[in-house]
Write a protein that holds these residues in place. Structure first.
Motif, short mmCIF file in Angstrom:
data_model
loop_
_atom_site.label_atom_id
_atom_site.label_comp_id
_atom_site.label_asym_id
_atom_site.label_seq_id
_atom_site.Cartn_x
_atom_site.Cartn_y
_atom_site.Cartn_z
N CYS A 155 0.83 -1.21 0.00
CA CYS A 155 0.00 0.00 0.00
C CYS A 155 0.86 1.26 0.00
O CYS A 155 0.57 2.23 -0.72
N LEU A 156 1.90 1.28 0.81
CA LEU A 156 2.80 2.43 0.84
C LEU A 156 3.48 2.62 -0.52
O LEU A 156 3.65 3.74 -0.99
N ALA A 157 3.85 1.50 -1.13
CA ALA A 157 4.45 1.59 -2.47
C ALA A 157 3.42 2.11 -3.47
O ALA A 157 3.75 2.91 -4.36
N GLY A 158 2.15 1.68 -3.32
CA GLY A 158 1.10 2.17 -4.20
C GLY A 158 0.85 3.65 -4.04
O GLY A 158 0.68 4.38 -5.02
N LEU A 159 0.83 4.12 -2.79
CA LEU A 159 0.64 5.56 -2.55
C LEU A 159 1.83 6.37 -3.07
O LEU A 159 1.67 7.49 -3.55
N THR A 161 3.55 5.52 -5.68
CA THR A 161 3.33 5.55 -7.13
C THR A 161 2.31 6.62 -7.50
O THR A 161 2.46 7.33 -8.50
N VAL A 162 1.25 6.75 -6.67
CA VAL A 162 0.24 7.79 -6.91
C VAL A 162 0.90 9.18 -6.87
O VAL A 162 0.66 10.02 -7.74
N ALA A 163 1.73 9.40 -5.84
CA ALA A 163 2.38 10.70 -5.71
C ALA A 163 3.33 10.98 -6.88
O ALA A 163 3.37 12.10 -7.41
N LEU A 164 4.08 9.96 -7.29
CA LEU A 164 5.01 10.14 -8.41
C LEU A 164 4.26 10.39 -9.71
O LEU A 164 4.69 11.21 -10.55
N SER A 165 3.14 9.70 -9.88
CA SER A 165 2.33 9.90 -11.08
C SER A 165 1.79 11.33 -11.14
O SER A 165 1.79 11.97 -12.20
N ASP A 166 1.33 11.83 -9.99
CA ASP A 166 0.81 13.20 -9.96
C ASP A 166 1.93 14.22 -10.21
O ASP A 166 1.73 15.22 -10.90
N LEU A 193 -8.31 2.87 -5.71
CA LEU A 193 -8.08 1.44 -5.44
C LEU A 193 -7.16 1.23 -4.24
O LEU A 193 -7.43 0.40 -3.37
N VAL A 194 -6.05 1.99 -4.21
CA VAL A 194 -5.07 1.81 -3.13
C VAL A 194 -5.68 2.18 -1.78
O VAL A 194 -5.50 1.46 -0.78
N VAL A 195 -6.43 3.28 -1.73
CA VAL A 195 -7.02 3.73 -0.48
C VAL A 195 -8.04 2.71 0.04
O VAL A 195 -8.08 2.40 1.23
N LEU A 196 -8.87 2.18 -0.86
CA LEU A 196 -9.86 1.18 -0.45
C LEU A 196 -9.18 -0.07 0.09
O LEU A 196 -9.58 -0.62 1.13
#
Length: 353
Positions: A155-159, A161-166, A193-196
């Protein structure tokens, strides 16, 4: 009032975060996750309002300063049962950032790189905490797979990725404007998806396992001190006879009482059965067998599983029955441990024997 496709995604993320934050408020011990959801909802709401209210006071840099400390606090809360969770250090930059943006608008461009460094530092500590937690868990609990926090690492890796994408979207916007909408949509869908998943797994983890206790941390972190208990004042290894006596006591207890059949066996529980201090048991297992508690217990479970698979009376039993009767709560761990100890899968071993 009409919303653009991007605003609809932000609105969906806002509603999801609000509902999850309200749900998590019922579990007070998961307050870092509830606070993270509330901050995220406010952030999405501010994104939508920014386009509709000119000159709106921007609090988003302050909210972004909270994400790192709150995710670290969540990691510490899930990992350690009785250690203090210090997240308040994130309050000062969170409060100062909006004021700096209002007083010095030109500094806004510098705040977001600072936020990125701040968040990365906290996530680095969170990943290190997870590594330490997994190490201690393997050394003290036999149901390692059920208390593992590998999902939180994902999940931390997913978040991240979200930050890097933004961030990539904002960097490319002036040069490739046609990609802006596509990257933004991808970012917010991934965030949904990651937050859920984060809330769903965090909720289940909290209900299933309250975290490691302080004495379990000390047991493993001070393992060198435990090993020194078996050495002489001159620093030489204790006589082999002492190790043999301990091994006889340990193996006799294992053969007679089969404590490993309990899938929730811990190093503390086994030490109490033997009448040994937990540090002595931990040091003995590492020194005599060269393996940690989890591996020694699973090896004993594999031996009893082999006996069951050879028993003619159980030749028609399903493997799941053998797995559970041998003390394995997880099929994947059963298969992995069996192959590590015998070089074959349970099915192959049954056919060969």
């Amino acid at each position: 009032m009409t919303f653009s496709p991007l605003e609809l995604l932000q609105l969906l993320l806002l509603l999801q975060a609000v509902l999850l934050a309200l749900l998590l408020l019922a579990q007070r011990s998961l307050w870092p996750l509830a606070a993270f959801m509330a901050s995220l909802a406010l952030h999405m709401g501010w994104n939508i309002a920014e386009n509709r209210i000119p000159g709106l006071f921007d609090i988003r840099p302050g909210l972004a300063f909270l994400y790192g400390p709150l995710l670290l606090a969540l990691t510490q809360r899930l990992a350690w049962r009785d250690s203090p969770v210090r997240w308040w250090k994130g309050l000062l930059p969170a409060c100062m950032a909006p004021l700096l943006v209002a007083l010095l608008p030109s500094i806004g461009g510098l705040l977001w790189p600072t936020v990125a460094i701040w968040t990365a530092a906290h996530l680095g500590v969170a990943f290190r905490t997870l590594g330490r937690y997994e190490h201690i868990l393997r050394a003290t609990h036999s149901a390692y797979e059920h208390q593992s926090l590998r999902w939180l690492r994902d999940c931390l890796a997913g978040l991240t990725t979200v930050a890097l994408s933004d961030a990539l979207r904002l960097i490319l916007r002036p040069y490739v404007p046609e990609l802006d909408m596509w990257l933004a949509g991808t970012t917010y869908m991934l965030a949904l998806l990651v937050v859920l998943y984060l809330v769903w797994r965090g909720w289940r983890q909290h209900l299933r396992f309250g975290g490691l206790a302080r004495d379990e941390q000390i047991l493993v972190e001070d393992h060198d001190a435990a090993l020194r208990a078996f050495t002489t004042a001159e620093g030489e290894t204790a006589p082999v006879l002492d190790w043999q006596a301990l091994a006889i006591t340990f193996e006799t207890h294992m053969d007679r009482t089969h404590p490993y059949l309990d899938p929730q066996l811990t190093v503390g529980a086994l030490a109490r059965q033997l009448g040994w201090p937990p540090r002595q048991l931990s040091a003995f297992l590492n020194q005599h067998y060269g393996r940690n508690f989890n591996d020694v217990v699973n090896a004993a479970r594999v031996r009893i599983a082999c006996e069951m698979l050879q028993d003619p009376a159980r030749q028609n039993d399903k493997l799941i029955a053998v797995q559970l009767d041998a003390g394995f709560a997880s099929r994947s761990v059963f298969n992995a441990a069996f192959k590590r100890e015998t070089g074959m899968s349970p099915n192959q071993w049954r056919k060969a024997h």
